[in-house]
Design a protein around this motif. Structure first.
Motif, PDB file in Angstrom:
ATOM      1  N   LEU A 110      51.928   4.747  18.058  1.00 54.64           N
ATOM      2  CA  LEU A 110      52.623   5.037  16.806  1.00 54.64           C
ATOM      3  C   LEU A 110      54.060   5.454  17.128  1.00 54.64           C
ATOM      4  CD1 LEU A 110      49.927   7.213  14.972  1.00 54.64           C
ATOM      5  CD2 LEU A 110      50.171   4.724  14.943  1.00 54.64           C
ATOM      6  N   GLU A 111      54.960   5.239  16.180  1.00 53.42           N
ATOM      7  CA  GLU A 111      56.344   5.674  16.345  1.00 53.42           C
ATOM      8  C   GLU A 111      56.822   6.325  15.049  1.00 53.42           C
ATOM      9  OE1 GLU A 111      58.786   2.313  17.200  1.00 53.42           O
ATOM     10  OE2 GLU A 111      58.192   1.185  15.409  1.00 53.42           O
ATOM     11  N   HIS A 112      57.685   7.351  15.234  1.00 53.52           N
ATOM     12  CA  HIS A 112      58.236   8.036  14.069  1.00 53.52           C
ATOM     13  C   HIS A 112      59.303   9.012  14.557  1.00 53.52           C
ATOM     14  CE1 HIS A 112      58.450  10.408  10.331  1.00 53.52           C
ATOM     15  NE2 HIS A 112      57.952   9.316   9.760  1.00 53.52           N
ATOM     16  N   PRO A 113      60.370   9.235  13.760  1.00 48.30           N
ATOM     17  CA  PRO A 113      61.414  10.200  14.160  1.00 48.30           C
ATOM     18  C   PRO A 113      60.876  11.610  14.386  1.00 48.30           C
ATOM     19  CG  PRO A 113      62.214   8.801  12.379  1.00 48.30           C
ATOM     20  CD  PRO A 113      60.761   8.487  12.555  1.00 48.30           C
ATOM     21  N   ASP A 114      59.780  11.967  13.717  1.00 47.74           N
ATOM     22  CA  ASP A 114      59.234  13.313  13.887  1.00 47.74           C
ATOM     23  C   ASP A 114      58.784  13.566  15.323  1.00 47.74           C
ATOM     24  OD1 ASP A 114      59.716  13.807  11.253  1.00 47.74           O
ATOM     25  OD2 ASP A 114      57.621  13.642  10.591  1.00 47.74           O
ATOM     26  N   TYR A 115      58.348  12.494  16.002  1.00 52.20           N
ATOM     27  CA  TYR A 115      57.921  12.658  17.389  1.00 52.20           C
ATOM     28  C   TYR A 115      59.122  13.028  18.267  1.00 52.20           C
ATOM     29  CZ  TYR A 115      54.005   9.876  15.574  1.00 52.20           C
ATOM     30  OH  TYR A 115      52.957   9.395  14.827  1.00 52.20           O
ATOM     31  N   ILE A 116      60.239  12.427  17.994  1.00 45.46           N
ATOM     32  CA  ILE A 116      61.462  12.721  18.759  1.00 45.46           C
ATOM     33  C   ILE A 116      61.920  14.146  18.476  1.00 45.46           C
ATOM     34  CG2 ILE A 116      63.875  12.040  19.138  1.00 45.46           C
ATOM     35  CD1 ILE A 116      63.054   9.194  18.318  1.00 45.46           C
ATOM     36  N   ALA A 117      61.883  14.529  17.193  1.00 45.57           N
ATOM     37  CA  ALA A 117      62.320  15.879  16.813  1.00 45.57           C
ATOM     38  C   ALA A 117      61.449  16.940  17.475  1.00 45.57           C
ATOM     39  CB  ALA A 117      62.276  16.026  15.295  1.00 45.57           C
ATOM     40  N   LEU A 118      60.149  16.689  17.559  1.00 46.00           N
ATOM     41  CA  LEU A 118      59.238  17.640  18.186  1.00 46.00           C
ATOM     42  C   LEU A 118      59.576  17.827  19.665  1.00 46.00           C
ATOM     43  CD1 LEU A 118      56.683  19.402  18.057  1.00 46.00           C
ATOM     44  CD2 LEU A 118      55.348  17.337  18.538  1.00 46.00           C
ATOM     45  N   GLN A 119      59.870  16.729  20.333  1.00 47.76           N
ATOM     46  CA  GLN A 119      60.218  16.815  21.756  1.00 47.76           C
ATOM     47  C   GLN A 119      61.567  17.529  21.954  1.00 47.76           C
ATOM     48  OE1 GLN A 119      59.000  12.958  23.984  1.00 47.76           O
ATOM     49  NE2 GLN A 119      59.037  12.387  21.811  1.00 47.76           N
ATOM     50  N   GLU A 120      62.501  17.296  21.033  1.00 49.73           N
ATOM     51  CA  GLU A 120      63.797  17.987  21.116  1.00 49.73           C
ATOM     52  C   GLU A 120      63.609  19.497  20.937  1.00 49.73           C
ATOM     53  OE1 GLU A 120      66.786  14.482  19.400  1.00 49.73           O
ATOM     54  OE2 GLU A 120      65.975  16.021  18.055  1.00 49.73           O
ATOM     55  N   ASP A 121      62.764  19.862  19.971  1.00 50.67           N
ATOM     56  CA  ASP A 121      62.503  21.294  19.760  1.00 50.67           C
ATOM     57  C   ASP A 121      61.879  21.921  21.003  1.00 50.67           C
ATOM     58  OD1 ASP A 121      63.469  21.048  17.220  1.00 50.67           O
ATOM     59  OD2 ASP A 121      61.490  20.940  16.246  1.00 50.67           O
ATOM     60  N   PHE A 122      60.977  21.179  21.624  1.00 48.11           N
ATOM     61  CA  PHE A 122      60.334  21.724  22.820  1.00 48.11           C
ATOM     62  C   PHE A 122      61.321  21.848  23.978  1.00 48.11           C
ATOM     63  CE2 PHE A 122      58.087  21.097  26.865  1.00 48.11           C
ATOM     64  CZ  PHE A 122      57.230  22.183  26.833  1.00 48.11           C
ATOM     65  N   ALA A 123      62.175  20.864  24.146  1.00 49.52           N
ATOM     66  CA  ALA A 123      63.167  20.920  25.221  1.00 49.52           C
ATOM     67  C   ALA A 123      64.118  22.105  25.016  1.00 49.52           C
ATOM     68  CB  ALA A 123      63.941  19.610  25.281  1.00 49.52           C
ATOM     69  N   GLU A 124      64.498  22.329  23.747  1.00 50.51           N
ATOM     70  CA  GLU A 124      65.402  23.437  23.437  1.00 50.51           C
ATOM     71  C   GLU A 124      64.738  24.781  23.693  1.00 50.51           C
ATOM     72  OE1 GLU A 124      67.763  25.287  19.550  1.00 50.51           O
ATOM     73  OE2 GLU A 124      66.975  23.239  19.482  1.00 50.51           O
ATOM     74  N   ILE A 125      63.499  24.928  23.233  1.00 51.94           N
ATOM     75  CA  ILE A 125      62.813  26.205  23.409  1.00 51.94           C
ATOM     76  C   ILE A 125      62.475  26.445  24.873  1.00 51.94           C
ATOM     77  CG2 ILE A 125      60.361  25.611  23.207  1.00 51.94           C
ATOM     78  CD1 ILE A 125      62.145  28.298  21.155  1.00 51.94           C
ATOM     79  N   SER A 126      62.284  25.370  25.637  1.00 46.97           N
ATOM     80  CA  SER A 126      62.013  25.512  27.067  1.00 46.97           C
ATOM     81  C   SER A 126      63.228  26.088  27.800  1.00 46.97           C
ATOM     82  CB  SER A 126      61.638  24.145  27.656  1.00 46.97           C
ATOM     83  OG  SER A 126      61.446  24.233  29.041  1.00 46.97           O
ATOM     84  N   SER A 127      64.409  25.587  27.422  1.00 50.95           N
ATOM     85  CA  SER A 127      65.635  26.109  28.042  1.00 50.95           C
ATOM     86  C   SER A 127      65.861  27.563  27.655  1.00 50.95           C
ATOM     87  CB  SER A 127      66.837  25.259  27.609  1.00 50.95           C
ATOM     88  OG  SER A 127      66.687  23.927  28.049  1.00 50.95           O
ATOM     89  N   LYS A 128      65.599  27.879  26.385  1.00 52.48           N
ATOM     90  CA  LYS A 128      65.784  29.244  25.909  1.00 52.48           C
ATOM     91  C   LYS A 128      64.815  30.190  26.613  1.00 52.48           C
ATOM     92  CE  LYS A 128      66.439  31.797  21.599  1.00 52.48           C
ATOM     93  NZ  LYS A 128      66.424  31.716  20.108  1.00 52.48           N
ATOM     94  N   LEU A 129      63.569  29.713  26.810  1.00 53.73           N
ATOM     95  CA  LEU A 129      62.580  30.552  27.481  1.00 53.73           C
ATOM     96  C   LEU A 129      62.967  30.809  28.936  1.00 53.73           C
ATOM     97  CD1 LEU A 129      59.832  31.986  27.465  1.00 53.73           C
ATOM     98  CD2 LEU A 129      58.782  29.801  28.124  1.00 53.73           C
ATOM     99  N   GLU A 130      63.527  29.817  29.548  1.00 49.60           N
ATOM    100  CA  GLU A 130      63.956  29.974  30.938  1.00 49.60           C
ATOM    101  C   GLU A 130      65.015  31.082  31.051  1.00 49.60           C
ATOM    102  OE1 GLU A 130      65.739  27.260  34.625  1.00 49.60           O
ATOM    103  OE2 GLU A 130      65.422  26.378  32.634  1.00 49.60           O
ATOM    104  N   PHE A 131      65.966  31.111  30.106  1.00 48.98           N
ATOM    105  CA  PHE A 131      67.010  32.133  30.114  1.00 48.98           C
ATOM    106  C   PHE A 131      66.419  33.511  29.822  1.00 48.98           C
ATOM    107  CE2 PHE A 131      69.751  34.763  27.408  1.00 48.98           C
ATOM    108  CZ  PHE A 131      70.759  35.056  28.309  1.00 48.98           C
TER     109      PHE A 131
END
Length: 404
Positions: A110-131
């Motif tokens: 399946l494909e959908h923009p929501d899948y991309i947005a979810l991964q972006e949110d995770f990448a952002e929160i991962s960087s924030k958690l690292e800091f």
């Protein structure tokens, strides 16, 4: 003139003598071919045409049985409806109706923009958690050494716990979508998600098309694992008290009436169906079969005790007068027939199998089987004709009538 008449007379007598001798030789040869009394010999063509089946006596219960109908079913854990965790558009379909699949196999994407947005949110929160992880360690060390402010430490700790919880939540959502959190943390973003099979089995339904938008509640595929198929019988109220776990069931499937299967009861329902006043009886099939399908109609009989008796199919038994008979494979009779015959086997391959008629006493009959008792004992490894016994009797009687 007299000489001519005499010659004609001599020729006529000679011809009559030859014909008489030829007829006598034919009769002798036919007599030799008739074989042994009570034995019928079939050639290869006859055996093939009859599709003759050989086997042994079957021990069956013909006295205390409960007849029942039902259908084939699979346990709930062996059937699955596959859905999407998050809605999307169908990009690919990798299986077809009837395909065999294994657990974890990709069924569609399946494909959908929501899948991309979810991964972006995770990448952002991962960087924030690292800091925040490093900041939390630093504030904790200062606080423990009475150098830093307790307020700053509590604030950092609170932010760290909040971000960590969000990180774990997003990570779980990615895993449910079969996306790798590790790849996302490395910056590898996918615009598709895989729909995978949760069990081994066969595809029963494919409810999607390319480009279709599917929601989280929509069923994309239906999968059934037929390896765990069992027989589900309905037993009526008046017979329920006679049913126990471990009892044996003989049954037939609607599309294979000539083949009998067996099953063993492993579970008994504890409530009645409202309309029929019957309970479900579940039985595990003993034979290994690959072509049984859930929903097939079945009919059988449950043996409620262990009073088993020797039986044969009805087609294995013939009656002649007041007596009953079966036919048993007799290789010795075949050898005797070959020895007595003057015909060269290379020139005449008539003898393939010999069957001896054996008297039996019949008893109860049920579900296409008849109880039999032997008048004279037979070896334990005797092979008995299980079908077309009437043809063997007719063939043997035809030989006897021809001889007379």
């Amino acid at each position: 003139m007299k000489t001519k008449i005499y010659l004609v007379f001599i020729m006529a007598i000679t011809l009559l003598s030859c014909n008489s001798e030829k007829k006598e030789n034919q009769e002798i040869e036919e007599h030799e071919k008739q074989g042994i009394e009570g034995v019928v010999i079939l050639n290869a063509n006859q055996l093939k045409a009859l599709d003759l089946k050989l086997g042994a006596f079957q021990m069956r219960n013909l006295t205390t049985t409960v007849k029942s109908n039902g259908q084939l079913e699979v346990p709930p854990e062996n059937s699955a409806d596959v859905t999407a965790i998050i809605g999307g558009n169908v990009k690919t379909i990798n299986v077809f109706h009837g395909d065999k699949v294994i657990k974890g196999q990709q069924l569609a994407t399946l494909e959908h923009p929501d899948y991309i947005a979810l991964q972006e949110d995770f990448a952002e929160i991962s960087s924030k958690l690292e800091f925040l992880t490093e900041e939390y360690k630093r504030q904790k060390e200062l606080f423990d050494n009475n150098v830093g402010s307790g307020r700053d430490y509590q604030k950092t700790k609170s932010e760290y716990n909040t971000v960590k919880a969000k990180y774990e939540g997003l990570k779980s959502r990615l895993q449910l979508l079969n996306l790798s959190p590790q790849k996302v943390e490395k910056g590898e973003i996918s615009n598709t998600v895989s729909i995978k099979s949760p069990i081994n089995g066969f595809i029963n339904e494919v409810n999607i098309k390319i480009g279709t938008y599917v929601d989280a509640k929509d069923i994309l595929f239906e999968i059934t694992n037929n390896d765990a198929i069992h027989a589900d019988f309905m037993v009526y109220e008046q017979d329920v008290h006679r049913i126990k776990e471990g009892q044996k069931v003989h049954f037939n499937v609607a599309n294979r009436p000539e083949e009998e299967l067996t099953a063993t009861i492993f579970a008994i329902g504890k409530e009645f169906e409202e309309n029929s006043r019957a309970v479900h009886i579940h039985a595990r099939i003993n034979e290994k079969t690959s072509d049984l399908i859930p929903g097939m109609y079945i009919s059988g009989h449950i043996h409620t005790d262990k009073n088993y008796t020797r039986t044969l199919p009805n087609d294995a038994i013939v009656n002649e007068g007041t007596k009953s008979f079966v036919f048993v494979l007799d290789n010795k009779a075949l050898e005797t027939a070959k020895h007595e015959s003057k015909v060269d086997e290379k020139d005449n391959e008539l003898t393939e199998m010999a069957f001896r008629m054996v008297e039996v006493i019949t008893g109860l009959k049920e579900e296409g089987y008849t109880e039999v008792r032997l008048v004279d004992s037979l070896p334990n490894n005797s092979e008995i004709v299980l079908n077309a016994a009437y043809y063997l009797l007719a063939d043997m009687n035809k030989g006897e009538t021809g001889e007379e």
